[in-house]
Every structure is written in C-alpha cells, then in structure tokens.
Enzyme design. Structure first.
Site, PDB file in Angstrom:
ATOM      1  N   ALA A  69      -2.745  64.954  24.903  1.00 23.25           N
ATOM      2  CA  ALA A  69      -3.366  64.890  26.219  1.00 23.25           C
ATOM      3  C   ALA A  69      -3.831  66.303  26.561  1.00 23.25           C
ATOM      4  CB  ALA A  69      -2.366  64.378  27.241  1.00 23.25           C
ATOM      5  N   GLY A 112      -0.092  63.027  22.714  1.00 24.60           N
ATOM      6  CA  GLY A 112      -0.961  61.886  22.993  1.00 24.60           C
ATOM      7  C   GLY A 112      -1.835  61.517  21.803  1.00 24.60           C
ATOM      8  N   GLU A 115       0.284  59.356  19.801  1.00 26.85           N
ATOM      9  CA  GLU A 115       0.471  58.111  20.558  1.00 26.85           C
ATOM     10  C   GLU A 115      -0.782  57.236  20.472  1.00 26.85           C
ATOM     11  OE1 GLU A 115       1.654  60.469  23.992  1.00 26.85           O
ATOM     12  OE2 GLU A 115       3.501  59.291  24.080  1.00 26.85           O
ATOM     13  N   GLU A 135       5.744  67.424  23.162  1.00 30.75           N
ATOM     14  CA  GLU A 135       5.788  67.518  24.624  1.00 30.75           C
ATOM     15  C   GLU A 135       6.972  68.330  25.127  1.00 30.75           C
ATOM     16  OE1 GLU A 135       5.068  64.750  22.920  1.00 30.75           O
ATOM     17  OE2 GLU A 135       3.411  63.695  23.894  1.00 30.75           O
TER      18      GLU A 135
END
Ligand code: CAA
Length: 261
Positions: A69, A112, A115, A135
């Site tokens: 992200a 992300g 993911e 993260e």
C-alpha cells in the site's frame, strides 16, 4: 471513461482471450495508491463482464510486482478516517472478481503487494521474486488479508514468521510455504502465465466460474459446507449444455464446442 494511467490493459494469447493487466507505477515500485486500486477495480469489473476474456493475468515489472500500500498516502491518516471510510474496502473488488486471475510476480511482492497477489487465484513467481509482510516494520499490521490468507493458504508458522519479523522470503520459500504454485525464470514468467491463461480461456467460461467458486469455498467455509457447495455446483453442471457437450465430445472423440449455456 478516462483511460487508466497507472495500469496497462492488453488482450493477449493466440485468440486474444486473456487479459493482461500490468501495474505501471514504476517510480513508486507499483505502490498501491488509491488511484491505482480504483483503476484496477474498474478494469477488473469490465473484464469480468467481457465475453471475449476467459482469464485475467495481473503482473508488475521485473523489479516489483508491488511494494505494498502507498505509505506516503497513509502517513497522515487517522483512525476515524480509516474506520469511518472503510479504508481498503475497495480492494475487495479483486477477490470478488468471478473470472480466474493469475498473479505473475516478479521482484517485490510486499505488504499489500503480497496481499494483492494472494487475492488472485493462482500465483506464479519469477525466480527472483521476493515476498513479505513488512507492515510490522512501519508500526502497523497487514490490512488486506495478509494474516488471514497467508495462514490459510500456506502455514501458520510461516505466516507468523513473516508477519512478526517483516522478513522477506524467496520465491522458493514461498512455493514451499504453499503460496506459490510454480516458479519460472523471470523473463519467461509472463509468457508462462499467458499459456496457462489461454488453457483456462479454452474451457467453458460457465464451468470455470463454478470451479473457482467451489475451490474458494474451501478457504471461506467449513469442510462440511464446502463439500456441500461442491456437490451442489457439480449437480448444477448437469443443468448446462456445456456439461452435455463436454461428455458427448469425449465419447465421440472430438474437441468440445462450448457455448456457455
Ligand atoms: N509506498 C510508497 N512509496 C513506496 C513504497 C510504498 N509501499 N515502496 C517503495 N516506494 C517508493 C520509495 O519511497 C521510493 O520513492 P522515492 O524515489 O521518491 O524516494 C521508490 O519507491 C523506490 O523505492 P526505494 O528507493 O526504497 O527502493 P529500494 O530498492 O531501496 O527498496 C523496497 C525497495 C525494499 C521494496 C523498499 O522500497 C521498501 O521497503 N518499501 C516499502 C515496503 C513496505 O513496507 N510495504 C508495506 C506497506 S504497508 C501495507 O501494505 C499495508 C497493507 O497491508 C495494505
């Protein structure tokens, strides 16, 4: 609609039956910012409704599938905004796509990015791909399925290790952990994914959707419910012409002619 700026969408394969989506935000290693994810969601929705397309491939560059992200976009966010606005909810567009998606991962698939790959149905990795959930290094936790999908698709020990330490793992380790199905030389990865995509696109689109739904049930329900759903979907194939055609073609020793009816 406005043409996408952060992704590239092409039709590939001999019959142009495979859609190739390339994440294309090289300066930020394909960090998954709001605009990129919105473009991806729009494109997946269009492709899901496009009868010419039987399978979708999602890839990045040789350097990065996606580095996560967008940290710079998140740095100033506060709880009421992320909770109230259901931050990352729009990413569900990927996992709710009904057509199969193959992630072709070269380079970094972090946070992300990993993911996103795990929201796809098949993950092929280039031999130098790197996976991880870093993260924890930036004071947060995975928010788009990292703790859940890694545990269910792979194993708990590796899920804990990557999420707790932020350690990056190799394509080989990701394959051993059960996240990745096959590894290819980096420069052959996308063409191999396209070959698989073409094979899927040559099947009955109707039956392919049932397969995807049935396999997903294994990861979303109890075994009892999953077996029940599989049996019902199997029975449902008998309501289609493609089931009759497939079995008839086998008996007549000829290739089937799918009509998606
Ligand atoms: N968000 C925003 N920008 C990012 C980014 C990210 N996740 N990852 C890389 N970039 C940017 C860098 O800031 C840099 O930009 P500038 O040139 O403007 O400085 C550019 O991409 C190139 O990156 P690096 O210079 O860092 O390249 P490197 O080769 O030295 O390192 C890397 C590569 C190891 C992937 C490193 O960039 C990195 O650690 N990235 C962050 C990985 C990460 O923590 N991801 C998780 C994000 S949180 C998340 O994803 C939450 C969730 O669960 C949904």
């Amino acid at each position: 609609a406005k043409a996408p700026e952060m992704i590239k969408v092409e039709r590939v394969g001999a019959k142009k039956s495979v859609a190739l989506i390339t994440l294309n935000r090289p300066k930020a290693l394909n960090a998954l910012c709001k605009q990129l994810m919105a473009e991806l969601a729009t494109s997946l929705k269009e492709l899901d409704n496009d009868n010419q397309v039987g399978c979708i491939i999602l890839t990045g560059s040789q350097r990065a599938f996606a580095a996560g992200a967008d940290i710079k976009e998140m740095v100033d966010k506060k709880f009421p905004e992320v909770f109230g606005g259901s931050f990352l909810e729009e990413w569900n567009a990927v996992s709710s796509t009904r057509k199969p998606i193959i992630a072709a991962v070269n380079g970094f698939a972090l946070g992300g990015g990993n993911e996103l790959a795990m929201m796809c149905d098949i993950i092929y990795a280039g031999d130098k791909a790197i996976f991880g959930q870093p993260e924890v290094n930036i004071g947060t936790i995975p928010g788009a399925g990292g703790t859940q999908r890694w545990s269910r698709f792979g194993n708990k020990s590796m899920a804990m290790e990557v999420c707790l330490t932020g350690n990056k793992i190799s394509a080989q380790e990701a394959k051993e952990a059960g996240i990745v199905s096959k590894i290819f030389p980096a420069d052959k990865l996308v063409e191999e994914a396209i070959k698989t995509g073409e094979k899927i696109s040559d099947q009955s689109p109707l039956i392919v959707q049932m397969v995807k739904e049935a396999v997903n049930a294994a990861y979303e329900t109890t075994l009892k419910q999953g077996l029940q759903e599989e049996r019902r979907l199997f029975h449902a194939t008998f309501a289609t012409n493609d089931r009759k055609e497939g079995m008839t073609a086998f008996a007549e020793k000829r290739p089937p002619n799918w009509t998606s009816t």
